[in-house]
Design a protein around this motif. Sequence first.
Motif, PDB file in Angstrom:
ATOM      1  N   ALA A   1      78.208   4.799 115.436  1.00  0.00           N
ATOM      2  CA  ALA A   1      79.151   5.705 114.777  1.00  0.00           C
ATOM      3  C   ALA A   1      78.434   6.898 114.161  1.00  0.00           C
ATOM      4  CB  ALA A   1      79.936   4.947 113.709  1.00  0.00           C
ATOM      5  N   LEU A   2      77.300   6.652 113.505  1.00  0.00           N
ATOM      6  CA  LEU A   2      76.555   7.742 112.875  1.00  0.00           C
ATOM      7  C   LEU A   2      75.962   8.678 113.908  1.00  0.00           C
ATOM      8  CD1 LEU A   2      75.398   9.085 110.350  1.00  0.00           C
ATOM      9  CD2 LEU A   2      73.459   7.512 110.486  1.00  0.00           C
ATOM     10  N   ASP A   3      75.355   8.127 114.955  1.00  0.00           N
ATOM     11  CA  ASP A   3      74.752   8.967 115.996  1.00  0.00           C
ATOM     12  C   ASP A   3      75.800   9.853 116.671  1.00  0.00           C
ATOM     13  OD1 ASP A   3      72.264   7.946 115.473  1.00  0.00           O
ATOM     14  OD2 ASP A   3      72.249   6.541 117.154  1.00  0.00           O
ATOM     15  N   ASN A   4      76.972   9.301 116.933  1.00  0.00           N
ATOM     16  CA  ASN A   4      78.042  10.088 117.555  1.00  0.00           C
ATOM     17  C   ASN A   4      78.478  11.238 116.643  1.00  0.00           C
ATOM     18  OD1 ASN A   4      78.064   8.553 119.867  1.00  0.00           O
ATOM     19  ND2 ASN A   4      79.860   7.358 119.316  1.00  0.00           N
TER      20      ASN A   4
ATOM     21  N   LEU B   1      83.015   7.352 107.978  1.00  0.00           N
ATOM     22  CA  LEU B   1      81.711   6.715 107.774  1.00  0.00           C
ATOM     23  C   LEU B   1      81.554   6.238 106.336  1.00  0.00           C
ATOM     24  CD1 LEU B   1      79.423   9.197 109.766  1.00  0.00           C
ATOM     25  CD2 LEU B   1      80.175   6.933 110.500  1.00  0.00           C
ATOM     26  N   ILE B   2      82.041   7.024 105.384  1.00  0.00           N
ATOM     27  CA  ILE B   2      81.947   6.639 103.973  1.00  0.00           C
ATOM     28  C   ILE B   2      82.885   5.475 103.682  1.00  0.00           C
ATOM     29  CG2 ILE B   2      82.232   7.429 101.599  1.00  0.00           C
ATOM     30  CD1 ILE B   2      81.718  10.315 102.713  1.00  0.00           C
TER      31      ILE B   2
ATOM     32  N   ILE C   1      77.740   5.309 105.264  1.00  0.00           N
ATOM     33  CA  ILE C   1      77.087   6.160 104.274  1.00  0.00           C
ATOM     34  C   ILE C   1      77.543   5.678 102.897  1.00  0.00           C
ATOM     35  CG2 ILE C   1      76.952   8.500 103.318  1.00  0.00           C
ATOM     36  CD1 ILE C   1      77.224   9.558 106.153  1.00  0.00           C
ATOM     37  N   PRO C   2      76.617   5.378 101.988  1.00  0.00           N
ATOM     38  CA  PRO C   2      77.002   4.841 100.671  1.00  0.00           C
ATOM     39  C   PRO C   2      77.969   5.769  99.949  1.00  0.00           C
ATOM     40  CG  PRO C   2      74.619   4.671 101.002  1.00  0.00           C
ATOM     41  CD  PRO C   2      75.147   5.502 102.133  1.00  0.00           C
ATOM     42  N   SER C   3      78.959   5.182  99.285  1.00  0.00           N
ATOM     43  CA  SER C   3      79.989   5.983  98.617  1.00  0.00           C
ATOM     44  C   SER C   3      79.397   6.882  97.541  1.00  0.00           C
ATOM     45  CB  SER C   3      81.049   5.066  98.011  1.00  0.00           C
ATOM     46  OG  SER C   3      80.456   4.153  97.094  1.00  0.00           O
ATOM     47  N   GLU C   4      78.303   6.440  96.900  1.00  0.00           N
ATOM     48  CA  GLU C   4      77.707   7.250  95.844  1.00  0.00           C
ATOM     49  C   GLU C   4      76.997   8.493  96.384  1.00  0.00           C
ATOM     50  OE1 GLU C   4      74.707   3.879  96.683  1.00  0.00           O
ATOM     51  OE2 GLU C   4      76.889   4.131  96.530  1.00  0.00           O
ATOM     52  N   LEU C   5      76.757   8.518  97.706  1.00  0.00           N
ATOM     53  CA  LEU C   5      76.104   9.675  98.330  1.00  0.00           C
ATOM     54  C   LEU C   5      77.056  10.503  99.185  1.00  0.00           C
ATOM     55  CD1 LEU C   5      72.752   8.088  99.611  1.00  0.00           C
ATOM     56  CD2 LEU C   5      73.080   9.462  97.554  1.00  0.00           C
TER      57      LEU C   5
ATOM     58  N   ILE D   1      70.173   3.098 106.841  1.00  0.00           N
ATOM     59  CA  ILE D   1      71.228   2.683 107.764  1.00  0.00           C
ATOM     60  C   ILE D   1      70.779   1.461 108.567  1.00  0.00           C
ATOM     61  CG2 ILE D   1      72.739   3.391 109.650  1.00  0.00           C
ATOM     62  CD1 ILE D   1      73.181   5.026 107.154  1.00  0.00           C
ATOM     63  N   ASP D   2      71.580   0.397 108.506  1.00  0.00           N
ATOM     64  CA  ASP D   2      71.361  -0.768 109.366  1.00  0.00           C
ATOM     65  C   ASP D   2      72.115  -0.490 110.664  1.00  0.00           C
ATOM     66  OD1 ASP D   2      71.200  -3.159 110.681  1.00  0.00           O
ATOM     67  OD2 ASP D   2      71.954  -4.385 109.023  1.00  0.00           O
ATOM     68  N   LYS D   3      71.415   0.062 111.649  1.00  0.00           N
ATOM     69  CA  LYS D   3      72.079   0.580 112.845  1.00  0.00           C
ATOM     70  C   LYS D   3      72.775  -0.494 113.675  1.00  0.00           C
ATOM     71  CE  LYS D   3      69.947   5.007 113.555  1.00  0.00           C
ATOM     72  NZ  LYS D   3      69.655   6.004 114.601  1.00  0.00           N
TER      73      LYS D   3
END
Length: 320
Positions: A253-256, A103-104, A109-113, A228-230
Motif C-alpha cells: 500500500a505504501l509503495d503504491n 494509510l493513516i 503511517i502512525p497517527s501521531e505523524l 514500516i513492517d512491510k
Amino acid sequence: MMIRRQLSGIPRVITFPGQGQLIQPALLGQLEPFHNRSKISIPKVLRDRLFQGDPLEFLRSSANLQPSVVYTSLLILELIASNGKPLEGSYLMGHSLGELTCLIANGVIPSELGIHMAHSRGKFMEECCPDKNKYGMTAFIFKHAQGNLEIIKDRVSQYSSLAIANFNCDTQCVVSGELDELATLTKQLKSDIKAKGTKLQVQLPFHNEILADAKRRFRELISTQCDIDKDKKLELPIVSNLTGELSFTHGEALDNFLEDFTRPVLFSKGLQFMLDTDVSFVNIGPNAKVIQALARKMDTKGNLASNINLETQQDLSQLY
C-alpha cells in the motif's frame, strides 16, 4: 484504529477525498468544537490558523490544504468513534491525497505523524514549483464515445509539461502542467471532441513528473520517520490509485502511494473494480460529494446499495 473490519452485511467502501477543492469555512465551523478536544497531533500552523477567522487564503497553499483535508477527514472518524462505535468497513479508498488518509486510518503511517507527513508532502511539492502562476490543472468532461479518450491522450503527449493526472470516470479526466499549455489544450479538445475544460483551484501539477524531486524527498522522509513492517497485513485492504486494484500489506500500500506521486490516478478503474459486486459507499471528509457523484456515475450495473456522505455531525444520523 479509527475503523473496524466489517464482519457482516453488504461490503462497505470507506472513501476519503483529495485536495481538488478548498474546505468550506461553514464545515470548519461545525467541526471546531470537536477539534478543540481532538487527540490527533497536528502541526502548529494548523492549530493557529485553520479554525481562526477566514481560512480560505490560508488553504490556498498546498502545504496547508493537504494536512487540513487529511485532518478534517480523520477528525470525522474520531468523532464517530467517540460515540462508542467506530465506523466499520471492508475496504478503504482515497482519491489522490485521500490515499494518505487511508494509510493513516489503517495504521501504516502512525497517527501521531500522519498530519505532519501531509504538511511535508504539500511543502515538498510547492518547493518543486516556486512560481505559483506557472502551473495548474484542468478537468475535462467529454462524451463517452469510442476514441475520445485516445484523442485526449494523444493531444496531451504533444506537450512537454502536460500529463493526465486523474482518470475519474469514463467521461472525465484531469490534466496537469503549465497553464499556457493547458489553455491551448483546452481549445484543441473543445474543437476536437467538444470537451469542456474547467480550471481547478490548485497551483500545482499533481501526478506529473514535474514533482519527481518532491516524490524523492517524501520517500526519504517516510523511510527515516516511519518504521514500516512491510509484510504486515492491512486491517482493511486499500484500493490503489496506481493500479486500480487492492493492496493487502503495509508495504504494498505504501509503495503504491509513493509511486503514484508522479503517475496518474486510476480512480475510475478502482471504482469499477469495487462496483462489480454489491457494495455500499461511505464518503468521509470535505467535499465528499465529489466521490459520491463519481461512484454514482460509474455504477452502470446497479450494484451500489447505498452511497452516503459524512462531513458534519448531522450526517451521522445516516449511520445509526
